[in-house]
Design a protein around this motif. Structure first.
Motif, PDB file in Angstrom:
ATOM      1  N   CYS A 193     -86.016  74.725  -5.142  1.00  0.00           N
ATOM      2  CA  CYS A 193     -85.006  74.435  -6.138  1.00  0.00           C
ATOM      3  C   CYS A 193     -85.343  73.661  -7.278  1.00  0.00           C
ATOM      4  O   CYS A 193     -86.416  74.032  -7.766  1.00  0.00           O
ATOM      5  CB  CYS A 193     -84.107  72.851  -6.234  1.00  0.00           C
TER       6      CYS A 193
ATOM      7  N   CYS B 228     -83.469  73.860   0.010  1.00  0.00           N
ATOM      8  CA  CYS B 228     -85.225  73.928  -0.689  1.00  0.00           C
ATOM      9  C   CYS B 228     -86.235  73.357   0.206  1.00  0.00           C
ATOM     10  O   CYS B 228     -86.515  72.904   0.877  1.00  0.00           O
ATOM     11  CB  CYS B 228     -84.705  72.812  -1.868  1.00  0.00           C
TER      12      CYS B 228
ATOM     13  N   CYS C  61     -87.787  71.402  -7.893  1.00  0.00           N
ATOM     14  CA  CYS C  61     -89.354  71.444  -7.293  1.00  0.00           C
ATOM     15  C   CYS C  61     -90.773  72.797  -8.319  1.00  0.00           C
ATOM     16  O   CYS C  61     -91.394  72.372  -8.599  1.00  0.00           O
ATOM     17  CB  CYS C  61     -88.503  71.828  -6.033  1.00  0.00           C
TER      18      CYS C  61
ATOM     19  N   CYS D  42     -88.357  70.704  -1.269  1.00  0.00           N
ATOM     20  CA  CYS D  42     -87.869  68.903  -1.190  1.00  0.00           C
ATOM     21  C   CYS D  42     -87.289  68.642   0.340  1.00  0.00           C
ATOM     22  O   CYS D  42     -86.383  67.085   0.577  1.00  0.00           O
ATOM     23  CB  CYS D  42     -87.468  68.407  -2.345  1.00  0.00           C
TER      24      CYS D  42
END
Ligand code: ZN
Length: 382
Positions: free
Chosen positions: A28, A11, A31, A14
């Protein structure tokens, strides 16, 4: 084997790494849910690059002096001599038209599919069960020797990253081959045809065409006492007026409206499909679902959910389940296993554990009929 050596995706917000994170989406699911203003623009890039390549608009056009198309939730305002998001509807000298330039001609193809077919609703369809006998099927059990007329429309008002038939978009852009109302009507009149199922792409953009053919078929069917069930496999993004008419034809003929519910969270919906469809689809599921008890012998509505690893997780499925149950617990839900395709070819297929958790969750919520469609794709992937 798909996965054993697959490197996990990452991701870009994050930094989390996992095999169920797609680098093509870039972010992801957490998020997307928690930081949509940052995550969505990243996810939408995958849509833009593909659509630029084949010549489809990135977003539903909003041309100030454009022609409004209200066929679906995209509500495109199509620029003069331009095309809508679907690539099917166009603005020809200020008039809304199919790109084929005739309301009687659609882009697509059709074929006979022998029963039992691998239709999404196979577990509840009159062609495979005795549901609706004798009014809507004349055989007890499977209608051996009979066919579904599968009508595949090119073009779609979504841009699903996992689309299994993405060639239909190229088909739509090239506007060939075409099929006429008369041709489809004649094919449907084959005495061995008991259902007509419109899919694609999506039948949404060509709904006017499909409705025209269907009314013609049902008129003859009524006069001659034939069984011709009208079914739809759609994303449920139609204008509610169109959706209502599609439902009416299925209702009268013993057919089924199959709506593919892509996700619950609006941002996950948009990341996967490229458009803001969540609200309209929910409304249409309710619209069809509210009629469910009026024809209890065959489910009027079947909801399917594609279990996209890492994105359509148990949370998304349970929220969809709660929503469907709030309309009617008897609406069947079919869980579909994902297979790596198109721009989501960097994800594994759905794992058995993921599917079974979703199945249990839907049963816990109270959905009376839950099925796993293509269970043979399931494996131990994550
Ligand atoms: Zn993340």
């Amino acid at each position: 084997m798909f996965l054993r050596n697959r490197r996990p995706g990452k991701c870009s917000i994050c930094g989390r790494e996992h095999v169920t994170i797609s680098n093509n989406i870039g972010v992801c699911v957490n998020c997307l849910r928690e930081k949509p203003e940052k995550a969505l623009p990243i996810a939408l890039k995958a849509h833009y690059t593909f659509r630029d390549k084949i010549g489809l608009p990135r977003k539903p056009p909003r041309s100030v002096n454009g022609k409004l198309c209200s066929y679906c939730g995209n509500m495109c305002k199509i620029p003069p001599n331009g095309i809508g998001f679907c690539g099917i509807l166009s603005n020809v000298n200020g008039f809304l038209r199919f790109r084929t330039n005739s309301w009687e001609e659609a882009v697509g193809l059709y074929y006979l599919d022998p029963h039992p077919t691998n239709c999404v609703a196979e577990k509840v369809c009159p062609a495979n069960t005795s549901r609706g006998y004798p009014e809507y099927t004349f055989s007890k059990g499977i209608e051996y020797g009979y066919y579904n007329l599968a009508v595949f429309y090119g073009g779609c008002n979504f841009d699903c990253l996992f689309c299994q038939n993405h060639d239909h978009k190229i088909m739509a852009v090239k506007t060939k081959p075409t099929m006429t109302v008369e041709e489809l009507y004649r094919a449907a009149m084959n005495p061995r045809v008991t259902c007509i199922c419109y899919f694609g792409g999506d039948p949404g953009p060509f709904a006017v065409h499909a409705l025209y053919v269907s009314r013609k078929i049902l008129k003859t069917a009524k006069e001659k006492g034939l069984i011709k069930r009208i079914c739809w496999e759609t994303n449920g993004y139609e204008n509610p007026v169109i959706m209502k008419e599609m439902t009416r034809l299925s209702f009268e003929s013993g057919g089924i409206v199959k709506i593919d519910f892509k996700a619950w969270t609006p941002e996950v919906y948009k990341a996967l499909t490229g458009v803001d469809a969540s609200k309209r689809v929910k409304e249409n599921v309710k619209l069809v679902g509210k009629m469910f008890d009026e024809r209890p012998e065959i489910p009027l509505l079947v909801v399917s959910i594609l279990l996209v690893p890492g994105y359509v997780d148990v949370y998304e499925v349970s929220k969809i389940g709660e929503y469907v149950a709030s309309i009617n617990e008897k609406i069947p839900i079919v869980l579909l296993a994902f297979h790596p395709e198109h721009r989501l070819n960097d994800l594994p297929p759905t794992s058995r554990r993921h599917a079974e958790e979703c199945l249990r969750e839907l049963k816990r919520i109270g959905i009376k009929e839950v099925y796993i469609g293509n269970w043979w794709l399931l494996g131990n992937y994550y």
